[in-house]
Structures are given as C-alpha cells and as structure tokens.
Design an enzyme around this catalytic site. Sequence first.
Site, PDB file in Angstrom:
ATOM      1  N   TYR A 100     -42.364   0.466 -19.012  1.00  0.00           N
ATOM      2  CA  TYR A 100     -43.134   0.943 -17.857  1.00  0.00           C
ATOM      3  C   TYR A 100     -44.622   0.803 -18.126  1.00  0.00           C
ATOM      4  CZ  TYR A 100     -44.937   4.077 -14.249  1.00  0.00           C
ATOM      5  OH  TYR A 100     -45.631   4.611 -13.191  1.00  0.00           O
ATOM      6  N   LYS A 122     -47.286  -1.712 -16.195  1.00  0.00           N
ATOM      7  CA  LYS A 122     -48.427  -1.188 -15.457  1.00  0.00           C
ATOM      8  C   LYS A 122     -49.746  -1.701 -16.026  1.00  0.00           C
ATOM      9  CE  LYS A 122     -46.370   1.166 -12.272  1.00  0.00           C
ATOM     10  NZ  LYS A 122     -46.514   0.793 -10.847  1.00  0.00           N
ATOM     11  N   ASN A 163     -47.040  -0.893  -3.861  1.00  0.00           N
ATOM     12  CA  ASN A 163     -46.871   0.461  -4.373  1.00  0.00           C
ATOM     13  C   ASN A 163     -45.537   0.700  -5.072  1.00  0.00           C
ATOM     14  OD1 ASN A 163     -47.419   3.426  -4.485  1.00  0.00           O
ATOM     15  ND2 ASN A 163     -45.757   3.488  -2.997  1.00  0.00           N
TER      16      ASN A 163
END
Length: 272
Positions: free
Chosen positions: A158, A162, A90
């Site tokens: 980012y 992802k 996470n």
Amino acid sequence: MGRVSGKVALITGGASGIGLATAKLLAKEDAKVVIGDFNLEGAEQAVKEIKEAGGEAAAIFLDAGKAESIEEAVEFTVSTYSKIDILYNNVGLTNLQKDLDVVNMDLDEWDRLMNVNLKSVLLGSRYAIPHMQKTGGGSIINTTSMAGFASDAIRSAYGASKAGVVSLTGYIATQYGKDRIRCNAVAPGLILTPAAEKNLPPQVLEIFKKYNALPYNGEPDDIAYTVLFLASDESKYITGQTIKVEGGHYIANPSIADFQSFMSQARSNTKE
C-alpha cells in the site's frame, strides 16, 4: 456556491467516504458529477441524494482493476456531459491481513494493490487527458496517502503504491502542463470515514489524535474541500504538488507528544 460552476467531474470510488463527500461538495459548487464505483448501488444512492439537493450527477459501475472499465467511465462522462474538466482518481485498496512486511506479504496482493492503487491513476489520466486537451485543459487530482511518505510495520505494498502516485502526479503535471492540464495529489492522514470508525477501535483513534498537532482527527470533508480547491480555478498556478492533509501528525519529532505529556505532569507535580 459556484466555485466549479460549469465544470464536469469524474470521481472514482465516489460512493462512500472521501469520494462521496467530494462528490456532494463538487455538486453543491455547481459541477456536474459522475460517480464511478464498484458499488453501483451506493453510487446510484449518492446520485439520488445529490439530485435531491439540487445538484446534477450520474452513476456508472467502475472496476478500477480493469482498464476497459476505467476507459468506459471516462467515455460515459464525456458522452453524458460533453466533456471532462476534473478527474479525481480516488480509488484505493488496503488489506491488513495480506499486505504485511516485505518477507511475509502475499505477492499476489502486491500485484493487486499496484494495479488498483497506482495503475488505475495512470489509466484514468491516460483516457481523460486527450479529452481535456480538446477542450483547453483540466485538473487531475489523485488520492495518495501519508503511507507514501512514512513507513509502517505492515502495508508495504500500500505504501509503495501510494508513493508511486506521488511520483506519477509529478510526471503527469510535467508532461501535460503546456496543455493547461494540472495534476496534483492529496495525501490524507487518518480520516474518520465510516469504514475507519467501524474498523478501528476507539483506542486506536485516540492514539492517532494524541500524535496530531491539532486536537482532533480528520473528516471526509477536510479532504473534499482540498480537492475542491485543486479542482477550481483558484489553484490555477498549482501543479505537480502533493498536499498533506493530516492534522500535523507527521510534522514533529515523534517523541513530542510523550514529551509534552511528561512536562505537563512535571509542572503539575511542581505546583503540588
């Protein structure tokens, strides 16, 4: 209660926000939970709250940018509770000051985000899978982001990191499915974590809500319940998937919210 009874879970980045909500929910559903976080004090506070609520948990310092720290967290989980059934990768970072457009971004920040956001998922899985193989399987869940599907004016690193998590999730699922190890991902949209509410002006939160299909923004528990489902045997025939939990923000023609507002105003004018 009891949807993950008897299972052991390691949650990285579990001291706050989505990770904390998930840790509390898994513990409520009878899992033994290990919270790994750079904020050890926060992780220990989370453990205290879980135990006060009748759950079982332990905390360990975790630097998701260092392989040895990730390996230590996995080994701590196994040594504390004898196994690891659930790994929730996470941890994730973003930096709006340095992670800009492709021409102007800080290249060191690119490397840092790829290391923490993507490589940590690889390493957590790499160290947990052999233990899962020994005990007959497990569930790996990764936090990706809608930024991995929809581009932005900034946050190039980012979003790319992802998107990599989405792809890696499929590879893990393919390579270890015969060992009864499932791997899925959750892609949150805007979630009202304490950090989001602190850092985003109310006007920005309203903009996101305007473009949602649903009339509200998401909360940490919305992600936690999705992770719980993927961690439990209820999802035993689901692997290699990314579940988008984003309130329908990305499903429609991007002009639909403005068009609906226009039509509403037009109807109002007609009635007048």
